[in-house]
Enzyme design. Structure first.
Site, PDB file in Angstrom:
ATOM      1  N   LYS A  86      45.353   5.358  48.242  1.00  0.00           N
ATOM      2  CA  LYS A  86      45.053   4.129  49.131  1.00  0.00           C
ATOM      3  C   LYS A  86      43.835   3.808  49.499  1.00  0.00           C
ATOM      4  CE  LYS A  86      48.540   0.814  49.984  1.00  0.00           C
ATOM      5  NZ  LYS A  86      49.820   0.731  49.017  1.00  0.00           N
TER       6      LYS A  86
HETATM    7  N1  GLU Z   1      49.934  -2.096  46.873  1.00  0.00           N
HETATM    8  C1  GLU Z   1      51.271  -2.220  45.947  1.00  0.00           C
HETATM    9  C2  GLU Z   1      52.022  -0.774  46.435  1.00  0.00           C
HETATM   10  O1  GLU Z   1      52.005  -0.381  47.568  1.00  0.00           O
HETATM   11  C3  GLU Z   1      50.874  -2.026  44.602  1.00  0.00           C
HETATM   12  C4  GLU Z   1      50.095  -0.697  44.091  1.00  0.00           C
HETATM   13  C5  GLU Z   1      49.294  -0.764  42.522  1.00  0.00           C
HETATM   14  O2  GLU Z   1      49.923  -1.411  42.115  1.00  0.00           O
HETATM   15  O3  GLU Z   1      48.705   0.355  42.378  1.00  0.00           O
HETATM   16  O4  GLU Z   1      53.033  -0.292  45.884  1.00  0.00           O
END
Ligand code: GLU
Length: 426
Positions: free
Chosen positions: A116
């Site tokens: 993240k």
């Molecule tokens: N931000 C989204 C999540 O928390 C998508 C992450 C992604 O597609 O890599 O799942």
């Protein structure tokens, strides 16, 4: 049913997402009898990057923003996860979100690890030019650590297709070639996947369908209250509305609307596009944005941010199903209260996994250079979401644990297996 037994916590401790993640991880790891070494390895992120990004602002001054990228695990594949822009992003939050991505990808069994990113900034107060320069400089600062085989960012809170286009372009300029698979959630005309924008909302609707089937309830008369009307919340509301659910309440950071007979969601989306807020929508009545969460409904969907359901309001909820569209919306103390009340929880790492699942499809399509139709994407997504729901629920029944712990156990077991098999490089 086994529940977590937690000592008394202050609200600050209760709402620390890293603590929430770690205590659930520890509980599930213990239940799994996880090897001590693997336990230590999986409890903490593999890599944490902190960068300070200078940006020339529109008025000519230089501002310096702090950005993070945390890679929790790369055991099952490249690290994967979104980037969020917000004034209150912290390293602990990004760490927790990175770990949740590892577990989420493992729950739906896609070949990614977890990561993240976050940048401390107030995007609402920044111009497009400032956001673009900040995004490009952040990308340049972490460029050695991202890539289609290393770490693949995606949108999250306050980032979108345009942000991904800037990251993709910056990365491609550095590499001297167009590299579409470095990010997902891009615009469709530059290698994005059809269906990605709606995917998290669609996944939520699939697990709601499954939960109703599992509990012997029907869509007809199924009342839903949603918190958040951003990409996740508005798409979830719209898809559920089309499926015949009755959306009786929508709550946002600046107000809430309620209609016991059901809200016309396409009309509300149109109103919000025009007015910039859900407030003032003629076909519903205004409501208190916090109190509305405790009104009677069959399904409550927090689809905004962390720590919405805490020890302060969990006892007041009057929903049969809590479907976590956001990451980490429920605290550990609230979990215990919900368990006592018999609320059926569809945990975040399952409920909102539709986004990353379609991100996986996007990455696959980019690497093939061959793109699927929207209905192909959606069919594959539906299959993965409904099978993952069944996997989690039957795992929970077999091991006598609630859905959240079942999802963690299933995920940790998968990641631990691969980690052990790969061994420790020395
Ligand atoms: N931000 C989204 C999540 O928390 C998508 C992450 C992604 O597609 O890599 O799942």
């Amino acid at each position: 049913m086994a529940t977590l037994t937690t000592p008394a916590l202050t609200l600050e401790q209760e709402t620390n997402p890293w603590e929430a993640q770690a205590s659930r991880f520890d509980f599930a790891a213990k239940k799994l009898n996880l090897d001590q070494g693997i336990w230590k390895l999986l409890r903490y992120p593999t890599r944490e990057i902190i960068v300070h990004i200078p940006v020339q602002m529109d008025d000519g001054s230089i501002e310096v923003f702090t950005g993070y990228r945390v890679q929790h695990s790369i055991a099952r594949g490249p690290a994967k996860g979104g980037i969020r822009y917000a004034p209150d992003v912290s390293l602990d939050e990004v760490r927790a979100l990175a770990s949740w991505m590892t577990w989420k990808c493992a729950v739906v069994n896609i070949p990614f690890g977890g990561a993240k990113g976050g940048v401390i900034c107030d995007p609402k107060k920044m111009s497009q030019g400032e956001l673009e320069r900040m995004t490009r400089r952040y990308t340049a600062s972490i460029i050695d650590f991202i890539g289609p085989e290393k770490d693949v960012p995606a949108p999250d809170m306050n980032t979108n297709e345009q942000t991904m286009a800037w990251i993709m372009d910056t990365y491609s300029m550095h590499m001297g070639q167009t590299s579409t698979a470095v990010v997902t959630g891009k615009p469709v005309n530059m290698g994005g996947s059809r269906g990605r924008r709606e995917a998290t909302g669609r996944g939520i609707s699939v697990v709601c369908d499954e939960a109703l089937k599992h509990l012997g309830m029907s869509i007809e008369g199924c009342r839903v209250i949603l918190q958040g009307f951003g990409n996740v919340g508005s798409n979830a509301a719209n898809i559920l509305y089309r499926k015949g659910y009755t959306i009786i309440g929508i709550t946002e950071y600046d107000g809430a609307v309620y209609n016991a007979d059901g809200i016309d969601i396409p009309a509300l989306i149109e109103h919000r596009a025009r007015a910039g807020t859900i407030n003032g929508f003629a076909k519903a009545v205004p409501a208190d944005k916090d109190e509305i969460l405790t009104r009677e409904c069959e399904i409550l969907i927090p689809a905004a941010t962390e720590n919405v359901i805490t020890s302060r309001n969990a006892a007041d909820l009057r929903c049969r199903i809590l479907c976590e569209g956001a990451n980490g919306p429920t605290t550990v103390l609230a979990d215990e209260i919900l368990a006592e009340k018999g609320v059926f929880v569809i945990p975040d790492i399952l409920a909102n996994a539709g986004g990353v699942t379609t991100s996986y499809f996007e990455w696959v399509q980019d690497r093939m250079g061959y793109f699927w139709t929207e209905s192909e994407v959606n069919q594959r997504l539906d299959t993965i979401m409904s099978e993952s729901f069944k996997d989690v629920v039957s795992y929970g029944t077999a091991h006598q644990v609630n859905n959240r712990i079942a999802a963690y156990m299933l995920a940790i077991d998968r990641v631990a297996f691969t980690t052990k098999q790969r061994g420790v490089y020395a």
